[in-house]
Design a protein around this motif. Structure first.
Motif, mmCIF file in Angstrom:
data_model
loop_
_atom_site.group_PDB
_atom_site.id
_atom_site.type_symbol
_atom_site.label_atom_id
_atom_site.label_comp_id
_atom_site.label_asym_id
_atom_site.label_seq_id
_atom_site.Cartn_x
_atom_site.Cartn_y
_atom_site.Cartn_z
ATOM 1 N N ALA A 267 0.825 -1.207 0.000
ATOM 2 C CA ALA A 267 0.000 0.000 0.000
ATOM 3 C C ALA A 267 0.860 1.259 0.000
ATOM 4 O O ALA A 267 0.442 2.302 -0.512
ATOM 5 C CB ALA A 267 -0.933 0.001 1.209
ATOM 6 N N LEU A 268 2.049 1.161 0.568
ATOM 7 C CA LEU A 268 2.957 2.313 0.582
ATOM 8 C C LEU A 268 3.807 2.385 -0.681
ATOM 9 O O LEU A 268 4.083 3.480 -1.177
ATOM 10 C CB LEU A 268 3.853 2.247 1.821
ATOM 11 N N THR A 269 4.213 1.240 -1.216
ATOM 12 C CA THR A 269 4.992 1.284 -2.452
ATOM 13 C C THR A 269 4.122 1.649 -3.646
ATOM 14 O O THR A 269 4.645 1.848 -4.745
ATOM 15 C CB THR A 269 5.711 -0.055 -2.713
ATOM 16 N N ALA A 270 2.814 1.767 -3.433
ATOM 17 C CA ALA A 270 1.968 2.337 -4.487
ATOM 18 C C ALA A 270 2.427 3.743 -4.820
ATOM 19 O O ALA A 270 2.292 4.208 -5.968
ATOM 20 C CB ALA A 270 0.509 2.343 -4.033
ATOM 21 N N ILE A 271 2.978 4.440 -3.826
ATOM 22 C CA ILE A 271 3.541 5.771 -4.078
ATOM 23 C C ILE A 271 4.722 5.659 -5.028
ATOM 24 O O ILE A 271 4.863 6.440 -5.975
ATOM 25 C CB ILE A 271 3.963 6.440 -2.755
ATOM 26 N N HIS A 272 5.578 4.675 -4.793
ATOM 27 C CA HIS A 272 6.740 4.466 -5.653
ATOM 28 C C HIS A 272 6.302 4.206 -7.092
ATOM 29 O O HIS A 272 6.834 4.794 -8.038
ATOM 30 C CB HIS A 272 7.559 3.258 -5.185
ATOM 31 N N ARG A 273 5.335 3.302 -7.243
ATOM 32 C CA ARG A 273 4.896 2.927 -8.589
ATOM 33 C C ARG A 273 4.272 4.110 -9.317
ATOM 34 O O ARG A 273 4.468 4.289 -10.525
ATOM 35 C CB ARG A 273 3.918 1.757 -8.501
ATOM 36 N N ALA A 274 3.526 4.932 -8.591
ATOM 37 C CA ALA A 274 2.897 6.099 -9.221
ATOM 38 C C ALA A 274 3.937 7.129 -9.633
ATOM 39 O O ALA A 274 3.810 7.763 -10.688
ATOM 40 C CB ALA A 274 1.886 6.718 -8.261
ATOM 41 N N LEU A 275 4.967 7.290 -8.816
ATOM 42 C CA LEU A 275 6.014 8.265 -9.143
ATOM 43 C C LEU A 275 6.882 7.806 -10.317
ATOM 44 O O LEU A 275 7.536 8.624 -10.967
ATOM 45 C CB LEU A 275 6.886 8.533 -7.923
ATOM 46 N N ASP A 276 6.882 6.512 -10.578
ATOM 47 C CA ASP A 276 7.635 5.994 -11.729
ATOM 48 C C ASP A 276 6.942 6.301 -13.049
ATOM 49 O O ASP A 276 7.559 6.210 -14.116
ATOM 50 C CB ASP A 276 7.824 4.480 -11.603
ATOM 51 N N GLU A 277 5.663 6.644 -12.983
ATOM 52 C CA GLU A 277 4.896 6.946 -14.187
ATOM 53 C C GLU A 277 4.951 8.442 -14.501
ATOM 54 O O GLU A 277 5.168 9.263 -13.607
ATOM 55 C CB GLU A 277 3.438 6.516 -14.002
ATOM 56 N N PRO A 278 4.749 8.815 -15.763
ATOM 57 C CA PRO A 278 4.713 10.247 -16.096
ATOM 58 C C PRO A 278 3.612 10.965 -15.331
ATOM 59 O O PRO A 278 2.553 10.388 -15.063
ATOM 60 C CB PRO A 278 4.424 10.243 -17.606
ATOM 61 N N ALA A 279 3.855 12.206 -14.981
ATOM 62 C CA ALA A 279 2.853 12.984 -14.251
ATOM 63 C C ALA A 279 1.675 13.299 -15.163
ATOM 64 O O ALA A 279 1.860 13.727 -16.318
ATOM 65 C CB ALA A 279 3.459 14.277 -13.737
ATOM 66 N N PRO A 280 0.439 13.100 -14.708
ATOM 67 C CA PRO A 280 -0.737 13.466 -15.507
ATOM 68 C C PRO A 280 -0.757 14.975 -15.760
ATOM 69 O O PRO A 280 -0.144 15.754 -15.028
ATOM 70 C CB PRO A 280 -1.912 13.033 -14.632
ATOM 71 N N SER A 281 -1.485 15.376 -16.772
ATOM 72 C CA SER A 281 -1.545 16.797 -17.119
ATOM 73 C C SER A 281 -2.430 17.592 -16.174
ATOM 74 O O SER A 281 -2.245 18.797 -15.998
ATOM 75 C CB SER A 281 -2.043 16.966 -18.552
ATOM 76 N N LYS A 282 -3.403 16.920 -15.553
ATOM 77 C CA LYS A 282 -4.296 17.639 -14.644
ATOM 78 C C LYS A 282 -4.909 16.675 -13.628
ATOM 79 O O LYS A 282 -4.991 15.460 -13.862
ATOM 80 C CB LYS A 282 -5.414 18.347 -15.407
ATOM 81 N N GLN A 283 -5.330 17.209 -12.502
ATOM 82 C CA GLN A 283 -6.007 16.416 -11.483
ATOM 83 C C GLN A 283 -7.428 16.122 -11.933
ATOM 84 O O GLN A 283 -8.127 17.013 -12.432
ATOM 85 C CB GLN A 283 -6.030 17.178 -10.154
ATOM 86 N N ASP A 284 -7.874 14.884 -11.761
ATOM 87 C CA ASP A 284 -9.251 14.567 -12.156
ATOM 88 C C ASP A 284 -10.031 13.830 -11.071
ATOM 89 O O ASP A 284 -11.139 13.339 -11.323
ATOM 90 C CB ASP A 284 -9.281 13.770 -13.462
ATOM 91 N N VAL A 285 -9.465 13.728 -9.863
ATOM 92 C CA VAL A 285 -10.197 13.139 -8.750
ATOM 93 C C VAL A 285 -9.830 13.896 -7.479
ATOM 94 O O VAL A 285 -8.673 14.240 -7.257
ATOM 95 C CB VAL A 285 -9.889 11.633 -8.604
ATOM 96 N N ALA A 286 -10.835 14.209 -6.674
ATOM 97 C CA ALA A 286 -10.605 14.892 -5.407
ATOM 98 C C ALA A 286 -10.260 13.873 -4.328
ATOM 99 O O ALA A 286 -10.678 12.715 -4.388
ATOM 100 C CB ALA A 286 -11.850 15.679 -4.995
ATOM 101 N N LEU A 287 -9.495 14.305 -3.341
ATOM 102 C CA LEU A 287 -9.109 13.421 -2.247
ATOM 103 C C LEU A 287 -10.319 12.734 -1.626
ATOM 104 O O LEU A 287 -10.304 11.519 -1.376
ATOM 105 C CB LEU A 287 -8.356 14.233 -1.187
ATOM 106 N N VAL A 288 -11.393 13.478 -1.398
ATOM 107 C CA VAL A 288 -12.559 12.921 -0.709
ATOM 108 C C VAL A 288 -13.284 11.879 -1.558
ATOM 109 O O VAL A 288 -14.093 11.106 -1.048
ATOM 110 C CB VAL A 288 -13.514 14.061 -0.294
#
Length: 265
Positions: free
Chosen positions: A60-81
């Protein structure tokens, strides 16, 4: 997916990051003391054993690692809540990935140590505004770290439930963030102002359509403690069991929120 509220709660990124690392530290300490017999105990998560649950906590924490390995999206499309409402669709993939990681990492202490070290490095390197392509949509790193408090608190509770006598502590800030995010998700799922849900000392939200109170004691009140709220919101406890066990208080004709729970499964 329910629409997000216009107003959103803010979280202190430094405190949230510290909370995630602190809760991981509590889990690491507990896992070091588990015997081989305890690691093969069943959990309340389907066919997972304690060993697989521990590996999943790291995952669950290395999900951060995997996401950072991918290109950054151009815009946010989901709110935290909105995050709690999108987690169930990935259950099958998560199960398979967890089982593979379990086979690849027989030394749990070394595995969690690597997760801790690499996570600290990533959080020190990347700005909180960096967008991540997560499994539920694009969101900033700081927001995604808040979701990790839910994962850690929920699965710490799963671990405590699986091993008799185990009492892994909960970091106060991690429990607070998890409680608040799940309370806010309820207010998104059932917008309104007729019912006040209190989870002292961390959260109070208004929800459920109906007459809105403006002063004095609300006519419809639900109150419970943080861990019970987390269990209700994630399906670890039913509304009926919480009422029967006096784990939740509900007064008023609109205080029965059992039909709105769980928020995530």
């Amino acid at each position: 997916m329910p629409p997000a509220r216009k107003r959103t709660r803010s979280y202190d990124p430094a405190k949230t990051r510290a909370a995630v690392l602190a809760q991981l530290g509590h889990v690491r300490q507990a896992v070091r003391g588990l015997s081989p017999e305890q690691l093969v105990l069943p959990t309340r998560l389907g066919e997972w054993t304690v060993r697989e649950l521990v590996v999943h906590i790291g995952m669950a924490l290395t999900a951060i690692h995997r996401a950072l390995d991918e290109p950054a999206p151009s815009k946010q499309d989901v709110a935290l809540v909105e995050w709690p409402f999108g987690t169930a669709v990935n259950a099958t993939a998560i199960d398979g990935f967890t089982r593979k990681l379990t086979a690849d990492h027989p030394d749990l202490d070394a595995y969690l140590a690597d997760v801790d070290e690499s996570l600290r490095a990533l959080l020190d390197t990347h700005p909180g505004t960096r967008l991540l392509a997560t499994s539920v949509g694009a969101m900033p790193l700081d927001d995604y770290v808040v979701t990790r408090t839910v994962e850690l608190v929920v699965h710490t509770d799963d671990l405590n439930a699986a091993v008799p006598g185990l009492e892994v502590p909960y970091d106060r800030q991690a429990l607070a963030a998890a409680t608040r995010l799940l309370a806010d998700a309820l207010a998104v799922k059932a917008p309104g102002g007729s019912t006040e849900v209190r989870v002292p000392p961390y959260a109070v939200v208004q929800c459920v359509e109906g007459p809105r109170h403006t002063r004095g004691t609300p006519p419809n009140v639900v109150e419970t403690d943080p861990l019970t709220w987390v269990r209700l919101a994630t399906g670890r406890m039913t509304w009926g069991d919480a009422l029967e066990g006096a784990k939740v208080g509900a007064s008023g004709e609109r205080a029965d929120i059992g039909g709105l729970l769980p928020l995530m499964t």
